[in-house]
Design a protein around this motif. Structure first.
Motif, PDB file in Angstrom:
ATOM      1  N   ASP A  18     113.764  90.094  56.109  1.00  0.00           N
ATOM      2  CA  ASP A  18     113.530  88.957  55.212  1.00  0.00           C
ATOM      3  C   ASP A  18     114.248  89.154  53.882  1.00  0.00           C
ATOM      4  N   ALA A  21     117.964  88.614  54.291  1.00  0.00           N
ATOM      5  CA  ALA A  21     118.236  87.181  54.457  1.00  0.00           C
ATOM      6  C   ALA A  21     118.206  86.462  53.110  1.00  0.00           C
ATOM      7  N   LYS A  22     117.247  86.816  52.274  1.00  0.00           N
ATOM      8  CA  LYS A  22     117.139  86.172  50.962  1.00  0.00           C
ATOM      9  C   LYS A  22     118.284  86.585  50.045  1.00  0.00           C
ATOM     10  N   SER A  26     120.754  83.697  53.432  1.00  0.00           N
ATOM     11  CA  SER A  26     120.687  83.408  54.871  1.00  0.00           C
ATOM     12  C   SER A  26     122.025  83.525  55.582  1.00  0.00           C
ATOM     13  N   SER A  29     120.992  86.182  58.810  1.00  0.00           N
ATOM     14  CA  SER A  29     119.638  85.698  59.055  1.00  0.00           C
ATOM     15  C   SER A  29     118.689  86.856  59.317  1.00  0.00           C
ATOM     16  N   SER A  30     117.418  86.622  59.077  1.00  0.00           N
ATOM     17  CA  SER A  30     116.412  87.657  59.310  1.00  0.00           C
ATOM     18  C   SER A  30     116.364  88.058  60.777  1.00  0.00           C
ATOM     19  N   SER A 177     123.562  80.676  62.058  1.00  0.00           N
ATOM     20  CA  SER A 177     123.256  80.752  60.633  1.00  0.00           C
ATOM     21  C   SER A 177     124.429  80.261  59.800  1.00  0.00           C
ATOM     22  N   GLN A 376     114.969  76.604  58.861  1.00  0.00           N
ATOM     23  CA  GLN A 376     114.286  76.740  57.580  1.00  0.00           C
ATOM     24  C   GLN A 376     115.092  77.584  56.608  1.00  0.00           C
ATOM     25  N   GLU A 377     115.719  78.649  57.107  1.00  0.00           N
ATOM     26  CA  GLU A 377     116.530  79.511  56.239  1.00  0.00           C
ATOM     27  C   GLU A 377     117.741  78.757  55.708  1.00  0.00           C
ATOM     28  N   LYS A 380     116.570  76.338  52.961  1.00  0.00           N
ATOM     29  CA  LYS A 380     116.214  77.049  51.729  1.00  0.00           C
ATOM     30  C   LYS A 380     117.437  77.631  51.038  1.00  0.00           C
ATOM     31  N   GLY A 381     118.439  78.030  51.839  1.00  0.00           N
ATOM     32  CA  GLY A 381     119.645  78.597  51.256  1.00  0.00           C
ATOM     33  C   GLY A 381     120.501  77.560  50.557  1.00  0.00           C
TER      34      GLY A 381
END
Length: 426
Positions: A18, A21-22, A26, A29-30, A177, A376-377, A380-381
């Motif tokens: 995680d 990824a942050k 992303s 990806s996680s 991703s 979702q990633e 958010k990215g």
């Protein structure tokens, strides 16, 4: 292995994944990071083979995966699901593309495989069938191939789809991703230009039917709001809206899905039934949108389900990968070419952007829960405000969810069931 230690190690791996990824927004990806960590850990024996089983998360995942599928169903209204018919067609085209390109690979490289099926030698067509089932499907397709292969004494063909299933996420996660980041960036521009209304709006003004030109479409292919409504309505009494009450109701829905699966001998797959029931119960107002969101147990349930992705990695040995390295490389190269080519062509003809079309096709390499996490990633990215994130996710997530079911759960199982009988045919 000590269960508490195993649980802590798994949580550490996911925490690191995680974080990466942050930090990379992303780009990594996680799921990809976790796949690499688990694969290296198992291949080097740093992680014991029973790590995931000892953590109890695999057992938990076996119980709750149906719950999460019902939850996905409640994220999509019946009307929204009907609007995803284009996604279904792209998913079907993807599976067909995988099969055709692998068949081409069989013609090109088949002569290098000698012997006859009667003598226990696998033929090119056997690898084509096994590769098609594994690349386009999940556990059910792999089991269908294994049963057919072992029935004619072809052990190598039985192992082949397992290795594909164990390794395909390492290809599918990073590719998807990167591609979804491009789609998310495009959608952010659409949102800022006023052509994409916030999630929960009356209709999307995005040019979903003509993304290349940005022209507004009279009937855009919109998707449902993936977040709960501000004041969700449900016909359930208050005592069934608690954490325990919600799990009881959703569990009952899963049991019904299992019963239908058993009554139809698997023709109506448990997960497909659970998804449909989730949509129907949300539409009827019995289950609220995103029924599991906000309950105390949902986070742990999602982690447990995600661990299913890494289960096959625990049994992969270096010798297994080496023995089938050639067929694996060919399958992945030609398979990805088939996925990208056919999904991009059909998606473009139907009005989807090329990145969105290819992302839909790539869901065949992993399915759920990757379809949810990567969507979702990406949102958010790309999004810089909660409203932007919601609007982007609103467009991407439902397409990816439907794509995963159209390829992995439905089309692949049907096609694999038809062609598996040709294994060992010489």
């Amino acid at each position: 292995m000590n269960p508490v230690l195993a649980f802590v190690i798994v949580m550490l791996v996911w925490t690191v994944s995680d974080l990466v990824a942050k930090k990379t927004q992303s780009l990594l990806s996680s799921l990809f990071v976790a796949s690499i960590i688990f694969l290296v850990g198992f291949l080097t024996d740093v992680f014991p083979e029973d790590l995931l089983a000892s953590s109890s998360l695999l057992a938990l995942a076996g119980v709750v995966v149906g719950f999460v599928i019902v939850h996905l169903g409640t994220m999509i209204s019946l009307d929204d699901f009907k609007k995803q018919w284009k996604t279904l067609l792209v998913g079907i085209a993807t599976v067909v593309g995988i099969g055709l390109t692998l068949l081409l690979a069989g013609f090109l490289f088949g002569p290098r495989i000698s012997g006859s099926a009667a003598d226990g030698y696998a033929q090119a067509l056997d690898f084509v069938i096994a590769g098609t089932g594994a690349l386009s499907g999940g556990a059910i397709s792999v089991l269908i191939v294994q049963e057919a292969a072992l029935g004619v004494g072809l052990t190598s063909i039985a192992v082949f789809p397992v290795l594909i299933a164990a390794l395909q996420g390492l290809i599918g996660f990073p590719l998807t991703s990167i591609i979804l980041r491009r789609e998310a960036a495009r959608l952010k521009a659409e949102y800022r230009a006023g052509r994409l209304v916030p999630a929960g709006g009356a209709a999307s003004a995005a040019a979903d039917d003509n993304p290349s030109t940005g022209a507004a479409a009279p009937a855009p292919d919109t998707a449902p709001d993936p977040t709960p409504d501000p004041a969700p309505e449900t016909r359930l009494p208050a005592f069934l809206r608690t954490t325990a009450g919600t799990l009881f109701v959703v569990g009952a829905v899963v049991l019904v899905s299992l019963g239908i699966n058993n009554l139809t001998d698997g023709i109506l797959n448990t997960f497909v039934v659970a998804l449909v029931l989730g949509i129907a119960l949300r539409t009827a107002g019995i289950l609220r949108p995103s029924v599991l969101s906000g309950i105390d147990a949902f986070g742990l349930m999602m982690i447990a389900v995600m661990i299913l992705v890494f289960g096959p990695l625990a049994t992969v040995k270096p010798s297994d990968v080496a023995a089938l390295a050639g067929p694996l490389l060919i399958a992945f190269v030609f398979g990805v070419v088939g996925i990208t080519g056919f999904s991009a062509l059909v998606g473009k003809l139907l009005g989807y952007s090329v990145p969105m079309s290819v992302a839909i096709g790539l869901t065949s390499l992993y399915g759920f829960p990757g379809t949810m996490i990567l969507s979702q990633e990406a949102a958010k990215g790309a999004g810089e405000t909660p409203e932007e994130v919601a609007a982007i996710e609103h467009e991407i997530l439902p397409k990816m969810i439907v794509a995963g079911f159209s390829t992995v759960t439905i089309t692949s199982v049907v096609i694999t069931s038809i062609i598996a009988g040709r294994i060992g045919g010489g």
